[in-house]
Scaffold this active site. Structure first.
Site, short mmCIF file in Angstrom:
data_model
loop_
_atom_site.label_atom_id
_atom_site.label_comp_id
_atom_site.label_asym_id
_atom_site.label_seq_id
_atom_site.Cartn_x
_atom_site.Cartn_y
_atom_site.Cartn_z
N GLU A 209 1.08 5.28 1.36
CA GLU A 209 0.50 3.95 1.42
C GLU A 209 1.62 2.92 1.32
O GLU A 209 2.78 3.29 1.11
CB GLU A 209 -0.55 3.75 0.31
CG GLU A 209 0.00 3.88 -1.10
CD GLU A 209 -1.10 3.89 -2.16
OE1 GLU A 209 -2.21 4.36 -1.89
OE2 GLU A 209 -0.82 3.42 -3.27
N HIS A 247 -3.27 -0.22 -6.62
CA HIS A 247 -2.20 0.56 -7.25
C HIS A 247 -1.00 -0.32 -7.57
O HIS A 247 -0.65 -1.19 -6.79
CB HIS A 247 -1.74 1.68 -6.32
CG HIS A 247 -2.77 2.74 -6.11
ND1 HIS A 247 -2.82 3.49 -4.95
CD2 HIS A 247 -3.78 3.18 -6.88
CE1 HIS A 247 -3.82 4.34 -5.04
NE2 HIS A 247 -4.42 4.17 -6.19
#
Lengths: 372, 377
Positions: A209, A247
């Protein structure tokens, strides 16, 4: 075979009396993991889900012979739990806890290295080696034993990808969630290296990601050291710079860490990047088909349908995946399938025809970054 | 979390890093009074959480208090990259002889803090890094041993010749490193670090971001959070324990897990739509969270459809379904909602959802396409 955890893994649950710890101790046990003990200071002598609880890691390890620990304690105590596990001689530590300060992680990391201990996480779903062991919180119902190693920075996105693989008959050796934080104990390269070495793993799925440059470094590593087929997925192409996407590690800062850069780096070394998690199995079959003469895939497909967690089958077919995944079209564009739109479940049922069916290919531009 | 320049300077001043005298104002009159007290030419600096304030016209020089008042009037209320200026820092205008750069961030690859200095400060440092990387000097610090005085001195020598200034800069670097650890910073930056006509070394600007994961033990920094400077919906989301980022599109997204939420957004874009937001309801699926999520998304008038994508693991689909039903009761959404729930307790979830009769899809790709279709109607 599997990596990092297997049938011999004996797990102590740190924070076993907490809400998450007790629940997942039960879940792991139900999956077949050897959960030999738990630790919560002050609760020694009690039992949780039939698992004996100890006051200290030292005692837990001495009494049970555990070689692995999994941490569910709150973030303020997680790093202390890591030190305690290391000092008790544990060599594989999985930290599920979310919200551990980066500074604490920076300090504990050299200590892990010095003592030859591996940390997976923090802020990760843990690992699962289908039919062998599960350490963490990944749902056992979505995995299936087989030849694919999965490594990911995400949680539920990993499940999505695993499920897609499972539905298409591609089982897994081990699925590893390395965590979404900035400082993590085990990175892509560690896992790629382990999968490359593991004879049972014939192919690898890597799910990255935005944020940092781990995917770029992984791409360089794959070019040099990995001969097994690799398929990747990168989340966050639509993420704006400067915004943390959940995150701690998922943030585009200073114009770097974008999905476009990562996709370009992977494409450059010949790794196809799926445009949707559901395209991963298709790309994988293509690669595996190319890199091996006899295609295990066909065989596996027979069993392809919504699997049940208890079943154990498959994965025995030898698929000597030798040829490097590179070689195929490299460069700026990379063909990916766009027409895999049929539902997974339906697809799984009529899977006979599917791979050969008409598939349109579109070029996925990788060069156009900086889309904001 | 980001804090304002004036707040970072308070932290710097507490650590005895020299900063120009100044105070923060929320009205032109206050700015006038501060300038009068300082009794010198001042800078009027907008306080917003964004870089490039100067270029945007948010930093101005004022010869005297009257001018400061006029400028404060101009700058307050100004829109800088979508953020409204609500505060200005009125601070002594220094005579600048040289400008350099000092910054500390976490280097993910080495898992160490890295200190970066450059004699080419005062401008966009990323541009310096890109065009003249030889002008940036880096030091990776052992997080266990900490920064040694000689290391700070070596860095300071990259900036100054004069030993007096080298010592001052080295001292500032040491203190800045101390701040980095003490407040759980994820970034501290002085750009520019200047020398003035008096030979002093001063932090003319200050930037400090804090690691959200460290906030629980940094109450004094946490208290600096300026809710006024943040998107009100992001604030609401945080209070509801959701992770939310506002975007520009018309498809509202409710997803569990950050990675999956990003992947869902990407697919929306891929199939020709525009995501309105990033929203992660997190691991535990308290139905109340779904209600909050729906409320936040529905308050955006641009949203034409809502997509709910849940991959149940720990998150139970039936919990989410209960949340959806509750949200329908409380909010009666005026835009179509399409759901895809898979995994833990999926069957029960769809049973529960019968009462609200929503369109659903079985896969990630299909739910995205359905949402786009509905948004277009």
């Amino acid at each position: 075979m599997s990596v990092f955890i297997n049938k011999k893994t004996k797990v102590v649950v740190q924070g076993i009396t907490g809400r998450d710890g007790s629940f997942h101790a039960g879940q792991m046990k139900a999956y077949g993991t050897k959960v030999v003990g738990g630790v919560t200071p002050g609760k020694g002598g009690t039992r949780v889900n039939g698992v004996p609880v100890f006051n200290t890691m030292e005692e837990a390890v001495a009494k049970t012979g555990a070689n692995t620990s999994v941490i569910y304690v709150p973030p303020a105590f997680a790093v202390d739990a890591i030190y305690e596990a290391v000092d008790a001689g544990i060599k594989t530590i999985v930290c599920i806890t979310e919200g551990v300060p980066a500074n604490d992680m920076m300090k504990v990391y050299p200590y892990l290295k010095k003592n030859g201990a591996r940390l997976v996480g923090p802020n990760c779903p843990g690992l699962i080696s289908p039919d062998e062991s599960k350490v963490g919180i990944m749902p056992g119902s979505i995995v299936k034993k087989g030849p694919v190693g999965v490594v990911s920075r995400s949680g539920t996105l990993t499940y999505e990808a695993i499920w897609a693989l499972t539905c298409e008959g591609l089982g897994q050796t081990t699925c590893i969630g390395i965590g979404g934080d900035q400082v993590i104990g085990t990175n892509f390269i560690d896992c790629l290296e382990a999968f490359q070495t593991d004879p049972a793993t014939k192919a690898i799925v890597m799910i990255g990601e935005i944020g940092g440059s781990d995917e770029e470094e992984a791409a360089r590593f794959i070019k040099k050291k990995v001969t097994k087929p690799v398929v990747a997925f990168i989340a966050g192409q639509t993420a704006p710079p400067g915004k943390r996407m959940g995150h701690a590690g998922a943030i585009i800062s200073g114009g770097t860490g974008t999905a476009a850069e990562k996709i370009a780096a992977l494409n450059k070394v010949g790794i196809p990047v799926a445009a949707s998690p559901t395209e991963i199995p298709g790309l994988m079959k293509e690669l595996m088909g190319r890199s091996t003469k006899k295609v295990a895939v066909k065989k596996v497909k027979k069993t392809a349908r919504k699997p049940t967690p208890k079943k154990k089958t498959g994965g025995k077919k030898k698929t000597a995946a030798r040829k490097p995944a590179a070689k195929k079209t490299t460069g700026k564009t990379r063909a990916t399938k766009t027409t895999r739109l049929t539902s997974l479940k339906k697809a799984a049922k009529k899977s006979k025809t599917k791979t050969t069916g008409a598939k349109k290919k579109t070029a996925r531009k990788t060069g156009k970054s900086k889309k904001a | 979390m980001k804090i304002h320049e004036y707040q970072a300077k308070e932290i710097f001043a507490d650590a005895k890093i020299p900063v120009p005298a100044g105070e923060v104002a929320t009205t032109p009159v206050e700015a006038f009074e501060i300038a009068q007290r300082l009794n010198r030419p001042v800078m009027v600096k907008s306080q917003v959480h964004v870089g490039g304030r100067g270029k945007a016209g948010g930093i101005k020089y004022a010869e005297n208090a009257e001018a400061a008042k006029v400028l404060a009037h101009q700058i307050l209320g100004m829109d800088i990259k979508g953020l409204k200026v609500k505060k200005v820092l009125v601070t002594v205008a220094e005579d600048i002889i040289s400008e350099s750069y000092v910054g500390i961030i976490l280097d993910r690859a080495t898992k160490n803090p890295v200190i970066m200095v450059s004699p080419a400060g005062g401008v966009d440092i990323e541009e310096v890094a890109a065009k003249t990387p030889e002008k940036i000097f880096k030091l990776y610090v052992d997080p266990v041993e900490g920064l040694q005085a000689y290391q700070a001195r070596n860095l300071a020598y990259k900036l100054y010749r004069d030993i007096g200034q080298v010592r001052k800069a080295a001292d500032i670097i040491m203190k800045l490193y101390g701040i980095y650890w003490d407040v759980d910073a994820s970034l501290v930056e002085i750009n520019p670090l200047i020398t003035n006509t008096g030979g002093e070394v001063i932090a003319l600007d200050a930037k400090l971001n804090v690691d959200d994961n460290g906030l629980y033990r940094q109450p004094q920094v946490a208290a600096m959070r300026d809710l006024d400077a943040e998107d009100p919906y992001e604030v609401q989301a945080r209070e509801g324990d959701l992770s939310f980022v506002k975007l520009d599109g018309n498809i509202g997204c409710i997803v569990n897990g950050a990675g999956l939420a990003m992947a869902t957004m990407d697919l929306v874009k891929r199939y020709g739509g525009e995501p309105a937001n990033f929203l992660d309801i997190g691991g535990s699926s308290n139905p109340e969270k779904v209600v909050t999520a729906m409320r936040i998304i529905l308050s955006d008038p641009k949203v034409k459809a809502i997509l709910i994508n849940i991959f149940g693991g720990i998150t139970r689909c039936d919990d989410v379904a209960n949340g959806i039903v509750a949200a329908f009761k409380q909010l009666s959404p005026s835009v179509p909602v399409v759901v895809r729930l898979t995994g833990t307790n999926e069957k029960q979830a769809y049973e529960i959802l019968k009462s609200v009769n929503l369109p659903s899809a079985d896969t990630l790709d299909n739910v995205v396409k359905k949402a786009i279709e509905l948004a277009g109607e």
